[in-house]
Motif scaffolding. Sequence first.
Motif, short mmCIF file in Angstrom:
data_model
loop_
_atom_site.label_atom_id
_atom_site.label_comp_id
_atom_site.label_asym_id
_atom_site.label_seq_id
_atom_site.Cartn_x
_atom_site.Cartn_y
_atom_site.Cartn_z
N ILE A 104 -4.10 6.37 2.86
CA ILE A 104 -3.89 4.95 2.54
C ILE A 104 -2.46 4.55 2.88
O ILE A 104 -2.20 3.48 3.42
N THR A 105 -1.51 5.44 2.57
CA THR A 105 -0.11 5.18 2.94
C THR A 105 0.04 5.10 4.46
O THR A 105 0.75 4.24 4.98
N LYS A 122 0.09 10.13 -3.03
CA LYS A 122 -1.11 10.36 -3.82
C LYS A 122 -2.34 10.34 -2.91
O LYS A 122 -3.23 11.19 -3.01
N ARG A 123 -2.36 9.35 -2.04
CA ARG A 123 -3.44 9.24 -1.06
C ARG A 123 -2.78 8.97 0.28
O ARG A 123 -2.55 7.82 0.66
N LEU A 127 0.83 -1.21 0.00
CA LEU A 127 0.00 0.00 0.00
C LEU A 127 0.86 1.26 0.00
O LEU A 127 0.57 2.23 -0.72
N CYS A 128 1.93 1.24 0.80
CA CYS A 128 2.82 2.41 0.86
C CYS A 128 3.48 2.68 -0.49
O CYS A 128 3.60 3.83 -0.92
N TYR A 142 0.67 3.84 -3.27
CA TYR A 142 -0.02 5.11 -3.13
C TYR A 142 0.88 6.28 -2.76
O TYR A 142 0.56 7.43 -3.09
#
Length: 506
Positions: free
Chosen positions: A380-381, A376-377, A369-370, A373
């Motif tokens: 979420i990171t 960008k988000r 996830l890191c 994203y």
Amino acid sequence: MSLKTELSHHEGEITPLESPDRFLTAEEKFPHINRSKLLRKCDLHIIPMLAVLYLMSFLDRGNIGNARIEGIIEDLNLTGTQFNWSITVFFFTYCVFEVPSNMLLKHIRPSIYLPSIMVLWGIVMTLMGIVNNYAGLIACRVLLGVFEAGLFPGVTYYLTMWYCRSDMQYRQAMFFTAAGLAGAFSGLLAFGIGKMRGTAGLNGWQWIFILEGIATVVVAVFAYWALYDFPENAKFLTQDEREFLQYSLEYDGYDRDLAAKGASSNQPVGRDNSNDKEFVWQAFKDVQSWLGALAMILIVVPLYSLYFFTPIIVNSMGHSVAKSQLLSAPPALVGAIANVFQAYFSDKTGKRFPFLMANFSLGLVGYSLCIAYGVKRIWITYAGCCIVNLGMQPCFICFISWISVNVSGPYKRAIAMAIVIGLGNMGGAIASNVYRAPDAPAFKQGHTIAMSMVAAGMAIVIGMYLGYGFVNRRKTKNMLSGKYDHLTGAELARMGDRSPFFIYRT
């Protein structure tokens, strides 16, 4: 001497079994002792103090990440990779001094040795608050590594002198949870202490070092009184409770069910408590020590890298210094809570490997996830960082527990654990260089390196699991064939975990 003997807790003394017909468990030998109540009694007297010691240790080694966003780089005119090196050098001495420290612990009472090294690193921590150049910072970090080196391997070994294998991980987790809490408290404390910026002409990072160093010394002084040594001299235990614990620990590695299948069904095998140098070499020659150290390096890299750099990663997302300090707390807290829950169920089921596989899987998901994203988000990171902590914090203590319950013999275990933890903590030196300033704000390269470490660690643990299964099957075959029938109980005890009666836990 017959195999039907009982090794007493005292070195070299062997006394006959009360019953020559069968081996008695501690519960059978002491039917009036409630084991669960006795363990809770030990927990209340031992674990809280150990947890506080480790909380202070982890707080003192990791607060440099908080100091960075409080202005240490600007005040000391650090350039290039100098900040990263100030983190790295800690691990050089930290790793080198762990084995000698555990060897010393065999000769010095824990209630004296552990608080003493804590006083020393607390003084160093306080002095770090008044350094005025890069050389002074490096010198303090080197000394901090020397004095902190003895705590974690020392306590890990110390707990094996109180708790049996089936009870070990939960207690180690309760102790290690302090590391997760330190990660959470570090951000919260830094947020509060940072408001002292300008007081007495000192910056916020200086007050962080000074106040946390003084707190460490205060806790250490209290620990001289609060720490107990071993069950045989613990004043909070009755004589029967002492004997129950000593008997349980003596035969912790003995598998009665396995022994009952063979010709030597009534041979109780105790442990050799001597400080013979032979056990030092056994630890160095044991493949568990070196595979364990390699796996530990791979586990430590993601764990430490996030601990050191979470405030910096969060700050790079565009948050203020104060908000970054606060937001660095939840990921560590999530891992600390998961650590305790996992340890409870791991001890309950007697399994380590399935939980380790779940830990590594969570680490891979979190880093994915890191990487995907980045900034960008950012939430979420941020969630990815929490998921990594959810997996890798419990992974660390679960693996330590797995190794500690599979190495038998107090002196061999003390050395083997120091090797695993000492060399494994070299991962901290790698971790301090994983996240570099030029890679901000996404830190894609750092996340990718840490993720690859998680995958490699997972592969080694799978290999160890298969190896333990193979050796257990071979032991059973050899024991049933009567291969070891000629050995005495004392000879089998000196074999430690190589004894056919010692079954490796998976």
